[in-house]
Enzyme design. Structure first.
Site, short mmCIF file in Angstrom:
data_model
loop_
_atom_site.label_atom_id
_atom_site.label_comp_id
_atom_site.label_asym_id
_atom_site.label_seq_id
_atom_site.Cartn_x
_atom_site.Cartn_y
_atom_site.Cartn_z
N HIS A 103 32.36 43.37 26.81
CA HIS A 103 32.64 42.56 25.62
C HIS A 103 31.42 41.74 25.26
O HIS A 103 30.66 41.32 26.13
CB HIS A 103 33.86 41.65 25.83
CG HIS A 103 33.78 40.80 27.06
ND1 HIS A 103 34.07 41.28 28.32
CD2 HIS A 103 33.41 39.51 27.24
CE1 HIS A 103 33.91 40.33 29.21
NE2 HIS A 103 33.49 39.24 28.58
N HIS A 105 30.21 38.32 23.26
CA HIS A 105 30.65 37.02 22.73
C HIS A 105 29.87 36.74 21.45
O HIS A 105 28.64 36.82 21.44
CB HIS A 105 30.33 35.89 23.72
CG HIS A 105 31.04 35.98 25.03
ND1 HIS A 105 32.13 35.20 25.34
CD2 HIS A 105 30.81 36.74 26.12
CE1 HIS A 105 32.54 35.47 26.57
NE2 HIS A 105 31.75 36.41 27.08
P1 DGP Z 1 33.00 36.87 30.73
O1 DGP Z 1 33.53 38.10 31.43
O2 DGP Z 1 32.13 36.00 31.60
O3 DGP Z 1 32.29 37.19 29.45
O4 DGP Z 1 34.23 35.90 30.39
C1 DGP Z 1 35.46 36.37 29.89
C2 DGP Z 1 35.84 35.59 28.64
O5 DGP Z 1 37.12 36.05 28.25
C3 DGP Z 1 35.94 34.08 28.77
O6 DGP Z 1 35.19 33.49 27.70
C4 DGP Z 1 37.41 33.75 28.61
C5 DGP Z 1 37.96 34.95 27.91
N1 DGP Z 1 39.30 35.33 28.28
C6 DGP Z 1 39.78 35.41 29.55
N2 DGP Z 1 41.06 35.84 29.54
C7 DGP Z 1 41.39 36.04 28.23
C8 DGP Z 1 42.58 36.49 27.58
O7 DGP Z 1 43.61 36.80 28.18
N3 DGP Z 1 42.53 36.58 26.22
C9 DGP Z 1 41.41 36.24 25.51
N4 DGP Z 1 41.48 36.36 24.17
N5 DGP Z 1 40.28 35.81 26.08
C10 DGP Z 1 40.27 35.72 27.44
#
Ligand code: DGP
Length: 142
Positions: A103, A105
């Site tokens: 993903h 950001h």
């Molecule tokens: P990273 O793998 O370090 O890029 O972090 C994961 C990101 O995903 C963090 O910014 C929080 C977000 N996140 C975690 N769980 C969920 C979820 O269930 N739904 C959404 N929309 N975002 C989530």
């Protein structure tokens, strides 16, 4: 590198097993708001293909993610009155990755306003709904 885990949280969102605040979708990409935004409009852009991170994603899917990322960055600037956009993408735990489906950001930024710490505070669902509506409407219009 470990193999792709189809039970990661974003895989469940992609399969519709868990909800999200969707902002954009095409045949290769889904984008939705981060539930713990570092700034208003913080969006996650994912390939629909099962890719753990930069090391195993196919180049066509990566290109589709890049195209959607650019579109969302440009539109997010307008919708959230931003002065700039921070784009981040983490690979493996050592690289800061927490959820193991690739993903990107996209974080709209205002001058002089620091980002909140990563994954620090869950945003209210009504704020996320409102922001998702505004961003998805602008993306459809543009
Ligand atoms: P990273 O793998 O370090 O890029 O972090 C994961 C990101 O995903 C963090 O910014 C929080 C977000 N996140 C975690 N769980 C969920 C979820 O269930 N739904 C959404 N929309 N975002 C989530």
């Amino acid at each position: 590198m470990p193999s792709y885990d189809p039970n990661n949280i974003f895989a469940k969102i992609l399969r519709g097993e868990l909800p999200c605040h969707k902002v954009y979708e095409d045949d290769k990409v889904l984008a939705f708001l981060d539930i713990m935004p570092r700034a208003p409009g913080h969006t996650l852009v994912l390939p629909k293909a099962p890719a753990r991170n930069i090391f195993d994603i196919g180049t066509d899917d990566l290109a589709a993610v890049a195209r959607a990322t650019q579109k969302i960055a440009k539109t997010g600037m307008q919708v959230f009155g931003a002065d700039g956009v921070t784009i981040q993408q983490f690979n493996e735990g050592a690289g800061g990755q927490v959820v193991f489906h690739l993903h990107v950001h996209v974080i709209p930024r205002k001058a002089g306003v620091p980002m909140k710490p990563a994954a620090s505070e869950k945003e209210k669902p009504e704020v996320l709904s409102d922001n998702a509506l505004k961003l998805s409407a602008a993306l459809k219009a543009g």
